[in-house]
Design a protein around this motif. Sequence first.
Motif, short mmCIF file in Angstrom:
data_model
loop_
_atom_site.label_atom_id
_atom_site.label_comp_id
_atom_site.label_asym_id
_atom_site.label_seq_id
_atom_site.Cartn_x
_atom_site.Cartn_y
_atom_site.Cartn_z
N ASN A 1 -79.61 39.24 51.06
CA ASN A 1 -80.60 40.28 51.36
C ASN A 1 -80.61 41.44 50.38
O ASN A 1 -81.62 42.13 50.25
N ARG A 2 -79.48 41.67 49.70
CA ARG A 2 -79.45 42.75 48.68
C ARG A 2 -80.07 42.19 47.40
O ARG A 2 -79.40 41.55 46.61
N ARG A 3 -81.37 42.46 47.18
CA ARG A 3 -82.05 41.73 46.12
C ARG A 3 -83.29 42.44 45.60
O ARG A 3 -83.84 43.34 46.25
N ASP A 4 -83.72 42.01 44.43
CA ASP A 4 -85.06 42.33 43.89
C ASP A 4 -85.86 41.04 43.87
O ASP A 4 -85.39 40.03 43.35
N GLU A 5 -87.05 41.09 44.44
CA GLU A 5 -87.94 39.94 44.36
C GLU A 5 -89.12 40.28 43.45
O GLU A 5 -89.62 41.40 43.48
N PHE A 6 -89.58 39.29 42.71
CA PHE A 6 -90.74 39.48 41.83
C PHE A 6 -91.99 38.91 42.49
O PHE A 6 -91.98 37.77 42.94
N LYS A 7 -93.02 39.72 42.56
CA LYS A 7 -94.30 39.27 43.13
C LYS A 7 -95.38 39.41 42.06
O LYS A 7 -95.42 40.41 41.34
N ILE A 8 -96.25 38.41 41.98
CA ILE A 8 -97.34 38.46 41.00
C ILE A 8 -98.53 39.19 41.61
O ILE A 8 -99.03 38.82 42.68
N ILE A 9 -98.95 40.24 40.95
CA ILE A 9 -100.12 41.00 41.42
C ILE A 9 -101.41 40.36 40.87
O ILE A 9 -102.38 40.20 41.58
N SER A 10 -101.39 40.01 39.59
CA SER A 10 -102.55 39.34 38.99
C SER A 10 -102.13 38.60 37.73
O SER A 10 -101.09 38.89 37.17
#
Lengths: 436, 143
Positions: free
Chosen positions: B133-142
Amino acid sequence: MQTRLLLTLFLIILISISTAHSQDVREFRIDTVSGVFEPTPVGVDQMKYIGNRYITSEDSTFMEYVTLIVQRDLDFYADFELIPLDTFYLRTYEISDLSFFGWQRLGAKYLLRLEAEFPGKNLRAYWRLYHAPTQREISSGKIEYNSGYWREIGHDIANEVVHTLTGEQGIFRTKVAYIKKIGQAKEVFVSDYDGNHERQITETGTINLSPIFAPNEEVIYFTSYLDGDPQLYRVVVETSEVSKVGSFKGIVAAPAISPDGDKIACVLSKDGNSEIYVLDLEGNIIKRLTRNGSIDSAPSWSPDGQSIAFSSSRTGVPQIYTMDADGLNVKRLTYQGSYNDSPIWSERGDRVTFVSRTRRGRFDLASIRTDGTDYRILTEVGMNENPHFAPDGKHIIFASSRLSEGDIYTMDLSGRNQRRLTRSGNCSNPSWGPIR
Amino acid sequence: MTKRLIFLLAVGALLMTVLGGCPGSPPPVLKETQFETVHFDLDKFNLRGDAKAALDHNYELLKDFPDVICKIEGHCDERGTIEYNLSLGEKRARAAMDYLIGLGIDASRISIISYGKERPVDPGHNDAAWDKNRRDEFKIISQ
């Protein structure tokens, strides 16, 4: 036999006389955290009907309910302890019509007698408060609402009793706010101080956090992800109308309303790091208070509005600090444990209560004097979080995962009398509303 | 593991081109799952060795897909307070963003948000869950 009875009577009269005039009603102003604490035993008689017609079973239920509310309220109040009738050996006729002697035998210092009439659709409640040892009536009053408002009648009577005996305002008509998880969303809820009349206030479908009442109880400020980033919002409790308060890059978190109701201390990260700012009620920056590369968070105003307690990780882990309301004169308050956060300044000004990581990595509520002495742990089970004071400064609301995935609890300042308000689980982030 | 998968995909794509299949196929698309999640120590936001390796991988992806604009979500485990974790999650997201900008990714392509401890991937209450749970997640915006 007769002589023995006479002797007993004589003794009782003697004791009564010796105590009768030495009793000051407001004698027990108790600091519930320090020193010896002995709550005052109070008896509450069953409410009796004093009219002259037959009453319905519903009316008789209302009378039971009112009695129960008064009993539960007074038992919760830090200064009092309700005398529980069921733990004593009493003959049936004694319970139904307990005499002064009966109450004295049970150790009652004060006795509350309740009577009711039912004019129209109303319940008219009469209350009389006695100093039990002397049988002296201290105060009395009358409260009348529609019978359906039996909770309010009970709470009002309990408030009157508290006011009479302590000179302070009771908290039994206050509201509390908290967050409840609904699916993926976390919404703001409000209930009575004892968990009844729960009502969902927001329906944003997003994460909402840190709800806190404005001093008028009509508006709740909170953090919301409504527009993406966590920002400051307010919601009108009555209408559920949500509006944004200011707009900043990064997060806006941990709002705390000043005692005068004019300002909001909160955390902004627009500078690239969490710093404490003071905003006006429209979200305009009045002043930046901290300048430090570490996380500064969780501001809480002192009751006089002159100081702010906050947490800062400037030594590597969060500890509690205090500063003047202009950001100067920063002092470290806690040196115990490896993690201290969420400070709240007692309404009485002399103590700060906070979350402290204690043995085996548990998170407990702890309390310390504002001079840094007398550190005490108040909870002993589960993970405990987000303490917030009741407006009387004698009671604390908090979240705990001791029995569930998070529920709301209340207790008094010393950690006694812990009560569970919610039973649904998934509740967090409580705060206590003002006395109206 | 992921690198190998990408390699295989690349070989596949090459073969298809060589064999003349699907001449009008759309340009390759970056999937969010191709990003590696970045992990942190308790109460910390500094980048560990494995975190830097994950970010190096994500850097390569961002370099290969120059139109991708992403958001880094910082998360914490359930220990500690809601408000503090909100700030800590942002520190974690910012640490990753600063690292990528340091490697040469344009700052306009990366934004950050903190979810504190509000969105755990693992609802458990043990070390294994907390580590995840201690994390950075990458999300694509565009893209």
